[in-house]
Design a protein around this motif. Sequence first.
Motif, PDB file in Angstrom:
ATOM      1  N   VAL A 248       0.827  -1.201   0.000  1.00 30.40           N
ATOM      2  CA  VAL A 248       0.000   0.000   0.000  1.00 30.40           C
ATOM      3  C   VAL A 248       0.863   1.253   0.000  1.00 30.40           C
ATOM      4  O   VAL A 248       2.034   1.230   0.379  1.00 30.40           O
ATOM      5  CB  VAL A 248      -0.931   0.041   1.238  1.00 30.40           C
ATOM      6  N   VAL A 249       0.240   2.345  -0.453  1.00 30.73           N
ATOM      7  CA  VAL A 249       0.778   3.688  -0.233  1.00 30.73           C
ATOM      8  C   VAL A 249      -0.280   4.472   0.535  1.00 30.73           C
ATOM      9  O   VAL A 249      -1.480   4.253   0.356  1.00 30.73           O
ATOM     10  CB  VAL A 249       1.133   4.403  -1.555  1.00 30.73           C
ATOM     11  N   LEU A 250       0.173   5.372   1.393  1.00 29.97           N
ATOM     12  CA  LEU A 250      -0.740   6.102   2.255  1.00 29.97           C
ATOM     13  C   LEU A 250      -0.879   7.551   1.802  1.00 29.97           C
ATOM     14  O   LEU A 250       0.105   8.203   1.442  1.00 29.97           O
ATOM     15  CB  LEU A 250      -0.249   6.097   3.712  1.00 29.97           C
ATOM     16  N   GLY A 251      -2.124   8.061   1.840  1.00 30.00           N
ATOM     17  CA  GLY A 251      -2.357   9.478   1.627  1.00 30.00           C
ATOM     18  C   GLY A 251      -1.770  10.291   2.772  1.00 30.00           C
ATOM     19  O   GLY A 251      -1.513   9.768   3.863  1.00 30.00           O
ATOM     20  N   ASP A 252      -1.596  11.581   2.543  1.00 29.96           N
ATOM     21  CA  ASP A 252      -0.876  12.414   3.508  1.00 29.96           C
ATOM     22  C   ASP A 252      -1.572  12.477   4.863  1.00 29.96           C
ATOM     23  O   ASP A 252      -0.926  12.389   5.910  1.00 29.96           O
ATOM     24  CB  ASP A 252      -0.725  13.827   2.932  1.00 29.96           C
ATOM     25  N   ARG A 253      -2.889  12.635   4.885  1.00 32.49           N
ATOM     26  CA  ARG A 253      -3.595  12.721   6.164  1.00 32.49           C
ATOM     27  C   ARG A 253      -3.577  11.390   6.905  1.00 32.49           C
ATOM     28  O   ARG A 253      -3.531  11.361   8.137  1.00 32.49           O
ATOM     29  CB  ARG A 253      -5.031  13.182   5.932  1.00 32.49           C
ATOM     30  N   VAL A 254      -3.626  10.302   6.163  1.00 27.84           N
ATOM     31  CA  VAL A 254      -3.547   8.978   6.795  1.00 27.84           C
ATOM     32  C   VAL A 254      -2.193   8.816   7.466  1.00 27.84           C
ATOM     33  O   VAL A 254      -2.100   8.335   8.600  1.00 27.84           O
ATOM     34  CB  VAL A 254      -3.777   7.859   5.760  1.00 27.84           C
ATOM     35  N   ARG A 255      -1.162   9.210   6.755  1.00 30.75           N
ATOM     36  CA  ARG A 255       0.187   9.096   7.324  1.00 30.75           C
ATOM     37  C   ARG A 255       0.309   9.911   8.612  1.00 30.75           C
ATOM     38  O   ARG A 255       0.845   9.435   9.619  1.00 30.75           O
ATOM     39  CB  ARG A 255       1.209   9.583   6.307  1.00 30.75           C
TER      40      ARG A 255
END
Length: 398
Positions: free
Chosen positions: A139-146
């Motif tokens: 997976v790659v994470l969106g900025d707010r998720v990170r």
Amino acid sequence: MSFLKLAVKNLLSKPLNAFLSLVLLMLSVALVTLVVQVGDQLASNFKKNIRPVDMVVGAKGSPLQLVLSSILHIDAPTGNIDLQEAESLSKNPLIAKAVPVSYGDSYKGYRILGTDTTYLGLYGATLTEGTLFEHPLEVVLGDRVRQALQLNIGDTFISSHGMAETSLDAHESHPFTIRGFLKPTGTVVDNLIITPLESIWEVHDHTGEEAHETTQEAHAITAMLIRFRNPLGMVQLPRYINENTNMQAALPNFEVQRLLGLLGTGTKMINAIALAILLVSGVSIFIGLLKAIRERRHELALLRIYGATTLQLLWTALLEGLLLAFSGCVLGWCLGRLGLWVFSSHTRSNYGYSLAQPSFTAEESLLFLSVFLITVLAVFFASFSIYKLNISKTLSDE
């Protein structure tokens, strides 16, 4: 004593009247500023997120629900569609780009979206660290998720079914591995955990309860996001899909405009209520000043004897009204921004969307101007008796 100090003392001499007028002004300003900001920012967020997508194809049901769930990710999906049928549709010459999406699982309340790298291109999403996913369960994470989860590249996590932050239906035998982080885009991508389509199929193909059904499920997706090659696609394809296939086509721009229209009706009603409160506050200022001037006729006559002109007495009354108007506008603006912050906290925790705290806007300038105009008119009519003040008769009556 300066006329400003005199105006302040006059206001403080009748604290209940001043407080009532102040509260009414504050409520009207707060309502208008809050409703305008929420409406404008919701419309801006919706339009920004639907702009890359001309049409959504998904299971039969509510077209608005299909758009909200597939693009904005704030609703439950309408169901699944057959991948082969959707891919066959994507070969239509009127379609320039077709992006499959599949979802239904989450991690700590953040939606896991199965798709391909084309989806990232729709929103101009690029990596800030790490690499893109290459294999299932990466997976790659969106900025707010990170920012919210504070995970690192190489960390693993277990997804769960649905959107609840905690769930008993966890896919413990299929952990996801973080491969990269995305730069902030200001779009829905920031709130997503993105993985290949195969990840979704693999996660849901492990129960072993009904092997045949899970195999069929692996060839299903939730929706297909479409971009047309030219405007002719918008005219021909939605009707064809809705009438001749087992799928449903929805136009995001049309559905969002319809939703904003419904919200706009409520906005107009709230603004009408705020305007009514504002007019009542003007009447309250008028009555309060009229009563105060009549009660202070003796003091006004004495001020005239000591050299104060009629215009100076009018200026003192106007200062009282303007002090109320200024205080009501400032406190109302602050209350409106507080309401915006509360609303933003709610939308962020429930839907992953947050609203900005903008500086002073043009609409608010017009609102403040209206408040001051209504106040000046109220003071003018309330102070009319000052022109007819008979000094000798007033003092002799006392």
